[in-house]
Structure formats: structure tokens, C-alpha cells
Design a protein around this motif. Structure first.
Motif, PDB file in Angstrom:
ATOM      1  N   ALA A 189     -22.629 -39.525  34.688  1.00  0.00           N
ATOM      2  CA  ALA A 189     -24.371 -39.493  34.054  1.00  0.00           C
ATOM      3  C   ALA A 189     -23.789 -41.115  32.583  1.00  0.00           C
ATOM      4  O   ALA A 189     -23.182 -40.411  31.951  1.00  0.00           O
ATOM      5  CB  ALA A 189     -25.076 -38.431  34.023  1.00  0.00           C
ATOM      6  N   VAL A 190     -24.949 -41.410  33.284  1.00  0.00           N
ATOM      7  CA  VAL A 190     -24.616 -42.672  31.682  1.00  0.00           C
ATOM      8  C   VAL A 190     -27.089 -43.180  32.275  1.00  0.00           C
ATOM      9  O   VAL A 190     -27.193 -42.478  31.870  1.00  0.00           O
ATOM     10  CB  VAL A 190     -24.166 -43.697  32.181  1.00  0.00           C
ATOM     11  N   SER A 191     -26.752 -43.578  30.402  1.00  0.00           N
ATOM     12  CA  SER A 191     -27.458 -43.417  29.822  1.00  0.00           C
ATOM     13  C   SER A 191     -28.387 -44.856  30.461  1.00  0.00           C
ATOM     14  O   SER A 191     -28.270 -45.396  31.519  1.00  0.00           O
ATOM     15  CB  SER A 191     -28.112 -44.095  28.498  1.00  0.00           C
ATOM     16  N   ASP A 192     -30.043 -45.213  30.151  1.00  0.00           N
ATOM     17  CA  ASP A 192     -30.746 -46.012  31.202  1.00  0.00           C
ATOM     18  C   ASP A 192     -30.438 -47.629  31.037  1.00  0.00           C
ATOM     19  O   ASP A 192     -30.299 -48.599  31.300  1.00  0.00           O
ATOM     20  CB  ASP A 192     -32.038 -45.773  31.245  1.00  0.00           C
ATOM     21  N   ASP A 193     -29.591 -47.872  29.716  1.00  0.00           N
ATOM     22  CA  ASP A 193     -29.677 -48.717  29.047  1.00  0.00           C
ATOM     23  C   ASP A 193     -27.817 -49.149  30.044  1.00  0.00           C
ATOM     24  O   ASP A 193     -28.016 -50.689  30.928  1.00  0.00           O
ATOM     25  CB  ASP A 193     -29.647 -49.083  27.636  1.00  0.00           C
ATOM     26  N   LEU A 194     -26.982 -48.161  30.181  1.00  0.00           N
ATOM     27  CA  LEU A 194     -25.503 -48.921  30.601  1.00  0.00           C
ATOM     28  C   LEU A 194     -25.641 -48.949  31.714  1.00  0.00           C
ATOM     29  O   LEU A 194     -25.513 -49.663  32.743  1.00  0.00           O
ATOM     30  CB  LEU A 194     -24.972 -47.570  29.554  1.00  0.00           C
ATOM     31  N   TRP A 195     -27.002 -48.241  32.102  1.00  0.00           N
ATOM     32  CA  TRP A 195     -26.724 -48.369  34.286  1.00  0.00           C
ATOM     33  C   TRP A 195     -27.209 -49.045  34.211  1.00  0.00           C
ATOM     34  O   TRP A 195     -27.131 -50.243  35.678  1.00  0.00           O
ATOM     35  CB  TRP A 195     -27.832 -47.228  34.393  1.00  0.00           C
ATOM     36  N   LYS A 196     -28.900 -49.783  33.310  1.00  0.00           N
ATOM     37  CA  LYS A 196     -29.287 -51.103  33.805  1.00  0.00           C
ATOM     38  C   LYS A 196     -28.302 -52.452  34.062  1.00  0.00           C
ATOM     39  O   LYS A 196     -28.175 -53.041  34.701  1.00  0.00           O
ATOM     40  CB  LYS A 196     -30.309 -51.758  32.711  1.00  0.00           C
ATOM     41  N   VAL A 197     -27.630 -52.094  32.356  1.00  0.00           N
ATOM     42  CA  VAL A 197     -25.982 -53.018  32.464  1.00  0.00           C
ATOM     43  C   VAL A 197     -25.455 -53.711  33.506  1.00  0.00           C
ATOM     44  O   VAL A 197     -25.181 -54.477  34.387  1.00  0.00           O
ATOM     45  CB  VAL A 197     -25.545 -53.298  31.300  1.00  0.00           C
ATOM     46  N   LEU A 198     -24.957 -52.041  34.176  1.00  0.00           N
ATOM     47  CA  LEU A 198     -23.365 -52.175  35.518  1.00  0.00           C
ATOM     48  C   LEU A 198     -24.592 -52.805  36.541  1.00  0.00           C
ATOM     49  O   LEU A 198     -23.575 -52.982  36.921  1.00  0.00           O
ATOM     50  CB  LEU A 198     -23.555 -51.320  35.223  1.00  0.00           C
ATOM     51  N   SER A 199     -25.887 -51.818  36.786  1.00  0.00           N
ATOM     52  CA  SER A 199     -26.348 -52.898  37.931  1.00  0.00           C
ATOM     53  C   SER A 199     -26.195 -53.790  37.920  1.00  0.00           C
ATOM     54  O   SER A 199     -26.332 -54.751  39.313  1.00  0.00           O
ATOM     55  CB  SER A 199     -27.918 -51.917  37.860  1.00  0.00           C
ATOM     56  N   LEU A 200     -26.619 -54.341  37.083  1.00  0.00           N
ATOM     57  CA  LEU A 200     -27.012 -56.023  37.587  1.00  0.00           C
ATOM     58  C   LEU A 200     -25.677 -57.129  37.260  1.00  0.00           C
ATOM     59  O   LEU A 200     -25.906 -58.078  38.380  1.00  0.00           O
ATOM     60  CB  LEU A 200     -27.921 -56.785  36.237  1.00  0.00           C
ATOM     61  N   ALA A 201     -24.590 -56.292  36.124  1.00  0.00           N
ATOM     62  CA  ALA A 201     -22.966 -57.111  36.741  1.00  0.00           C
ATOM     63  C   ALA A 201     -22.713 -56.402  37.810  1.00  0.00           C
ATOM     64  O   ALA A 201     -22.028 -57.658  38.040  1.00  0.00           O
ATOM     65  CB  ALA A 201     -22.538 -56.107  35.315  1.00  0.00           C
TER      66      ALA A 201
END
Length: 352
Positions: free
Chosen positions: A98-110
């Protein structure tokens, strides 16, 4: 390589001068324009806003800088205790992490940009990034070390689990490098923080990557100038920007020469080597994270690959200049003119 004209005071950025010059009588009164700077993410971050209250501006800027600090702690490739490096150290994972909201958003866009660019943008490039930093320090290139690093590189090793907001790493020796997207994401987060504090006419500049909300009163937008291959020459493109972002990627300052060949610090994750064509790429997008990631990707793809990658990307436009047989060649995405027209005000509002 972005030059920004705002007010009269002179500030200096790492790539282009952040000039503050008078923009005419229609511009917001100078007393309502505020500028503050702090060092974050390896660069100077400046916040500029058109705001009547200096106290209100400072409070909002503090909130924005705090938000940037949070993202730096999550995304940094230099802090061993950052969330992304702690995640990387767990590869290969037996269970999704599980990851934080911010890391999830960055990785999803990446991962979205990775798919849209046929792998030209890939945040799993971290093992290569580490090796090439060493190569540039020693002015040496080791092909064997590149081959070894490539075993942990590839988007197929990074699996996203949306239902759990979790990440799986399928290979060992992985190292996620968010250097091509985190700064843009931090700019967007800072602008959101400013807006929540009631600052709606603002710009955030992080080492030349820029995101903006509404322009200063009386202006069509924040005036930006884009440099070509020679950053010391006057801007080639000058335009206005509102509620959008712009980022530039190039190899004017960081490169390695090996056996007569020049390799940029911008790495092609598909080959493991630095890009060997000289160029500068400026990307306009609806947000800074997109602009940041696409600037890196298009630097790898060059004009030929850019045309295909951008064919379905209406919210991304680019201007690039590359050297072909030592001759500068300019390529502009077909939608650049319409994009710039869309992201500026049709008519400058009254200063008051």
C-alpha cells in the motif's frame, strides 16, 4: 530554458533569468505582486502571486512550501527514507504494498505516460540513473554495468493495484526514479494549496518548470519566453500562460562524451543509454506533472517519435529544436497554436 516576465525586480533562475520587468499600465499594481523563494527538490522554487495582502500571501506561500516538502519526502531519489526508495528496496514484493495518495497519483500518471510513449518515459529507470550519475562523475562509461542495471528496468516490473491503492514490484534490484515527474506534481500541489488559501492569481516556478492559475489583474496571462538550443540567446517563442503549465527538458549542461559520442543525462529507458541527439524540448500541458513527464519523454523520442505519441494528446503541445547533422531543426506539434490560444485569456480584465 524558460524566461518569465513578471515585475521589475531581478531574480535569477538556474536556466533562464526570471526577469521581473514592467508590463505596462494594464498590469496589476506593483504593490499587489509578491514573490518568495525557498530551496526544494534540488532547485530554487519561487512563488509569485497577485494579492492585496502581504500577510495573506505569506501564509498561503508557507502552506504551499509545506506541501512541496511533503512531496519531496515521498518522491525523492536522494533521501534513503523517502517513501519511494523504501518501496523500491522491497522488490521483488511477495504481496502488493500500500502507498500514500500522493505516490499513487504520481505512479498512476507515470504509467499512463509510459503507455502513451511506448516506454520512452519509465520511472523504473532508477538503476540506470544511479549508474549514469557515477559515469558522469568519473567521465567513464561501463557497458557491463548498464546491462546489469537493465535487468531491473521496465514498466512490466511495476504493477498497480487500483482496488488496493498498492504496488507490486516484480523484479529485484529495482529503483523507482520520479525525477521526471515529481517536480511537476509538486508544482500542481503548491498551486492547489495556494488556491485553498484564497490565492487565485499565482505562479509557481521550480527551476524553470512553471505552473500557473489565473494571471495578474489586467494581463492576458503570465508572460513566458522559450529559449532554443543556445540558452544565452533571446527567447524564440514568447507567449502568455493562464491555468496551465510549461516545462523544458534539454542537455545543454549535463552530458557525457565517450569515444567521440555525446550522451545526454536524459536516459532512454528502452536502451539504457543517454539520448545521443542534442535538443531542447518545451511542453505545454494542462498541469505541471503532465508537462514535466512529457518533456522527458519527448526528449527521448525526438521529432519523429513525438508526432505519433502526441497524435491523441489534445491537452499536450510541444515546441522542440534538435541538431541533425549539426543543423538545428525545429518541430512544432500541430496543436500548439490552438493550445496557446485556449490557455490564455481572450481579453485582459480591468486591473481593478
Amino acid at each position: 530554458m524558460i524566461r518569465l516576465t513578471i515585475t521589475r525586480t531581478a531574480l535569477w533562475g538556474t536556466l533562464w533569468a526570471l526577469g521581473i520587468a514592467s508590463c505596462g499600465n494594464a498590469f496589476a499594481e506593483e504593490t499587489s505582486l509578491h514573490v518568495v523563494s525557498q530551496r526544494h527538490m534540488g532547485t530554487i522554487v519561487r512563488i509569485v502571486a497577485d494579492c492585496d495582502s502581504a500577510e495573506e500571501f505569506q501564509k498561503a506561500a508557507d502552506s504551499a512550501f509545506a506541501r512541496i516538502g511533503e512531496i519531496e519526502q515521498i518522491c525523492s531519489d536522494y533521501r534513503n527514507d523517502s517513501e519511494v526508495l523504501i518501496l523500491s528496496a522491497q522488490g521483488p514484493t511477495s504481496e502488493p504494498v500500500a502507498v500514500s495518495d500522493d505516490l499513487w497519483k504520481v505512479l498512476s500518471l507515470a504509467m499512463q505516460v509510459n503507455a502513451a510513449t511506448d516506454g520512452a518515459f519509465d520511472v523504473t529507470v532508477g538503476p540506470l540513473t544511479r549508474e549514469w550519475r557515477r559515469f558522469r562523475r568519473r567521465n567513464q562509461l561501463d557497458e557491463q554495468r548498464i546491462a546489469e542495471a537493465m535487468t531491473g528496468v521496465g514498466a512490466q516490473h511495476l504493477i498497480l493495484h487500483p482496488e488496493k491503492q498498492a504496488i507490486s514490484l516484480k523484479a529485484g534490484q529495482m529503483r523507482i526514479d520520479l525525477g521526471g515527474i515529481a517536480k511537476g506534481y509538486a508544482i500542481d500541489a503548491a498551486l492547489d494549496a495556494l488556491t485553498r488559501c484564497g490565492i487565485n492569481r499565482a505562479l509557481v516556478d521550480a527551476g524553470g518548470d512553471i505552473g500557473a492559475t489565473d494571471p495578474p489583474r489586467g494581463e492576458l496571462g503570465w508572460k513566458v519566453g522559450i529559449a532554443g538550443l543556445n540558452p544565452k540567446e533571446p527567447p524564440i517563442v514568447v507567449t502568455y500562460l493562464a491555468n496551465a503549465a510549461v516545462a523544458t527538458s534539454g542537455d545543454a549542461y549535463q552530458f557525457l562524451e565517450h569515444k567521440g559520442k555525446r550522451y545526454s543525462h536524459i536516459l532512454d529507458p528502452r536502451t539504457g543509454y543517454g539520448v545521443d541527439h542534442r535538443g531542447t524540448v518545451t511542453v505545454f500541458a494542462s498541469n505541471a506533472a503532465q508537462a514535466d513527464a512529457w518533456a522527458s519523454a519527448l526528449s527521448v523520442l525526438g521529432p519523429n517519435g513525438a508526432a505519433d505519441a502526441l497524435s491523441n494528446q489534445e491537452e499536450v503541445a510541444t515546441w522542440m529544436e534538435v541538431l541533425v547533422a549539426e543543423e538545428p531543426i525545429t518541430w512544432i506539434s500541430p496543436n500548439l497554436g490552438s493550445w496557446l490560444s485556449k490557455h490564455r485569456l481572450r481579453e485582459a480584465p480591468s486591473p481593478r
